[in-house]
Design a protein around this motif. Structure first.
Motif, PDB file in Angstrom:
ATOM      1  N   VAL A  89       0.868  -1.179   0.000  1.00  0.00           N
ATOM      2  CA  VAL A  89       0.000   0.000   0.000  1.00  0.00           C
ATOM      3  C   VAL A  89       0.902   1.226   0.000  1.00  0.00           C
ATOM      4  O   VAL A  89       1.776   1.355   0.863  1.00  0.00           O
ATOM      5  N   LEU A  90       0.681   2.127  -0.987  1.00  0.00           N
ATOM      6  CA  LEU A  90       1.543   3.298  -1.152  1.00  0.00           C
ATOM      7  C   LEU A  90       0.737   4.542  -1.493  1.00  0.00           C
ATOM      8  O   LEU A  90      -0.367   4.442  -2.005  1.00  0.00           O
ATOM      9  N   THR A  91       1.351   5.681  -1.238  1.00  0.00           N
ATOM     10  CA  THR A  91       0.789   6.950  -1.698  1.00  0.00           C
ATOM     11  C   THR A  91       1.212   7.143  -3.157  1.00  0.00           C
ATOM     12  O   THR A  91       2.113   6.454  -3.640  1.00  0.00           O
ATOM     13  N   PRO A  92       0.593   8.075  -3.888  1.00  0.00           N
ATOM     14  CA  PRO A  92       1.008   8.311  -5.279  1.00  0.00           C
ATOM     15  C   PRO A  92       2.487   8.683  -5.412  1.00  0.00           C
ATOM     16  O   PRO A  92       3.161   8.219  -6.344  1.00  0.00           O
ATOM     17  N   ALA A  93       3.019   9.473  -4.496  1.00  0.00           N
ATOM     18  CA  ALA A  93       4.432   9.844  -4.552  1.00  0.00           C
ATOM     19  C   ALA A  93       5.325   8.624  -4.334  1.00  0.00           C
ATOM     20  O   ALA A  93       6.350   8.459  -5.009  1.00  0.00           O
ATOM     21  N   GLN A  94       4.952   7.755  -3.404  1.00  0.00           N
ATOM     22  CA  GLN A  94       5.723   6.546  -3.163  1.00  0.00           C
ATOM     23  C   GLN A  94       5.655   5.605  -4.362  1.00  0.00           C
ATOM     24  O   GLN A  94       6.630   4.937  -4.686  1.00  0.00           O
ATOM     25  N   MET A  95       4.509   5.573  -5.030  1.00  0.00           N
ATOM     26  CA  MET A  95       4.359   4.723  -6.210  1.00  0.00           C
ATOM     27  C   MET A  95       5.300   5.172  -7.327  1.00  0.00           C
ATOM     28  O   MET A  95       5.925   4.343  -7.991  1.00  0.00           O
ATOM     29  N   GLN A  96       5.441   6.472  -7.515  1.00  0.00           N
ATOM     30  CA  GLN A  96       6.380   6.968  -8.530  1.00  0.00           C
ATOM     31  C   GLN A  96       7.808   6.570  -8.185  1.00  0.00           C
ATOM     32  O   GLN A  96       8.586   6.197  -9.057  1.00  0.00           O
ATOM     33  N   HIS A  97       8.135   6.644  -6.911  1.00  0.00           N
ATOM     34  CA  HIS A  97       9.477   6.255  -6.472  1.00  0.00           C
ATOM     35  C   HIS A  97       9.716   4.768  -6.719  1.00  0.00           C
ATOM     36  O   HIS A  97      10.787   4.370  -7.191  1.00  0.00           O
ATOM     37  N   ARG A 126       8.247   2.844  -8.912  1.00  0.00           N
ATOM     38  CA  ARG A 126       8.324   2.566 -10.359  1.00  0.00           C
ATOM     39  C   ARG A 126       9.718   2.839 -10.902  1.00  0.00           C
ATOM     40  O   ARG A 126      10.163   2.167 -11.823  1.00  0.00           O
ATOM     41  N   SER A 127      10.407   3.813 -10.335  1.00  0.00           N
ATOM     42  CA  SER A 127      11.745   4.129 -10.825  1.00  0.00           C
ATOM     43  C   SER A 127      12.797   3.139 -10.315  1.00  0.00           C
ATOM     44  O   SER A 127      13.833   2.972 -10.927  1.00  0.00           O
ATOM     45  N   ARG A 128      12.512   2.497  -9.195  1.00  0.00           N
ATOM     46  CA  ARG A 128      13.477   1.561  -8.603  1.00  0.00           C
ATOM     47  C   ARG A 128      12.720   0.333  -8.105  1.00  0.00           C
ATOM     48  O   ARG A 128      12.508   0.179  -6.917  1.00  0.00           O
ATOM     49  N   PHE A 129      12.321  -0.536  -8.992  1.00  0.00           N
ATOM     50  CA  PHE A 129      11.511  -1.702  -8.632  1.00  0.00           C
ATOM     51  C   PHE A 129      12.338  -2.729  -7.871  1.00  0.00           C
ATOM     52  O   PHE A 129      13.421  -3.111  -8.304  1.00  0.00           O
ATOM     53  N   ALA A 130      11.826  -3.165  -6.746  1.00  0.00           N
ATOM     54  CA  ALA A 130      12.505  -4.182  -5.932  1.00  0.00           C
ATOM     55  C   ALA A 130      12.098  -5.571  -6.427  1.00  0.00           C
ATOM     56  O   ALA A 130      10.914  -5.876  -6.521  1.00  0.00           O
ATOM     57  N   PRO A 131      13.055  -6.440  -6.742  1.00  0.00           N
ATOM     58  CA  PRO A 131      12.721  -7.753  -7.287  1.00  0.00           C
ATOM     59  C   PRO A 131      11.969  -8.661  -6.317  1.00  0.00           C
ATOM     60  O   PRO A 131      11.247  -9.552  -6.740  1.00  0.00           O
ATOM     61  N   ASP A 132      12.100  -8.431  -5.016  1.00  0.00           N
ATOM     62  CA  ASP A 132      11.395  -9.285  -4.057  1.00  0.00           C
ATOM     63  C   ASP A 132       9.905  -8.986  -3.990  1.00  0.00           C
ATOM     64  O   ASP A 132       9.162  -9.673  -3.313  1.00  0.00           O
ATOM     65  N   LEU A 133       9.432  -7.984  -4.704  1.00  0.00           N
ATOM     66  CA  LEU A 133       8.013  -7.628  -4.713  1.00  0.00           C
ATOM     67  C   LEU A 133       7.330  -8.042  -6.008  1.00  0.00           C
ATOM     68  O   LEU A 133       6.287  -7.521  -6.360  1.00  0.00           O
TER      69      LEU A 133
END
Length: 183
Positions: free
Chosen positions: A121-129, A131-138
């Motif tokens: 669960v993320l805010t829109p600003a966190q979602m943009q962050h 998307r730029s640095r996707f963690a492979p464990d997710l």
């Protein structure tokens, strides 16, 4: 005409009494909302199982006897929220509520890959962050974007009969609700 005037006057007085009673009762009900009651028994990110015997009167318990539930409070200003769990039950649903108790988002096991409980669960600003640095464990996680900073995650499990109580207990006790800092 006198009877009509009397009935109108009596109706107005009755309505006034009801309105005054509501105004006087409002403060006592405003401190018994779900957020306040849940914060009295658990810290943010602590998963609280709504056990009918242990928490009766402290948190709102589902009225349906076939539903078991657990909840946790969260604060997205600390980072995103990761909700995950293990196990298999006949049906589960997850809902996000804001600080005032309004339902913001709902999903069930039917809308997830393999019926697994794994959400970010993320805010829109966190979602943009993210998307730029996707963690492979997710990779299998379902991402939920919301404008709500503080809220409650409520998980409900359907328990059709006594044979499923053990699986429901394992599932609800295994739910993890933890903050995930942004990298």
């Amino acid at each position: 005409m006198a009877r009509l005037s009397y009935a109108l006057l009596l109706g107005l007085v009755g309505a006034g009494i009801v309105h005054l009673a509501i105004l006087f009762l409002l403060p006592s009900y405003s401190v018994r909302d779900a957020w306040t009651r849940l914060s009295a028994v658990a810290a943010p990110y602590d998963t609280v199982r709504f056990d009918r015997e242990k928490l009766a009167g402290k948190v709102p318990i589902p009225a349906d006897p076939f539903i078991e539930a657990a909840a946790c409070r969260f604060d997205l200003s600390r980072g995103s929220l990761h909700v995950h769990g293990e196990g298999s039950v006949p049906f589960w649903s997850m809902s996000l509520y804001d600080h005032q108790g309004l339902n913001v988002f709902s999903i069930s096991d039917r809308a997830t890959p393999d019926g697994t409980l794994d959400f970010i669960v993320l805010t829109p600003a966190q979602m943009q962050h993210v998307r730029s640095r996707f963690a492979p464990d997710l990779g299998q996680s379902v991402f939920i974007e919301t404008d709500v900073e503080e809220g409650i995650v409520l998980l409900r499990v359907f328990v059709p009969d006594e044979t499923w109580e053990g699986a429901a207990t394992v599932f609800l006790d295994g739910i993890s609700c933890e903050p995930r800092p942004l990298d």
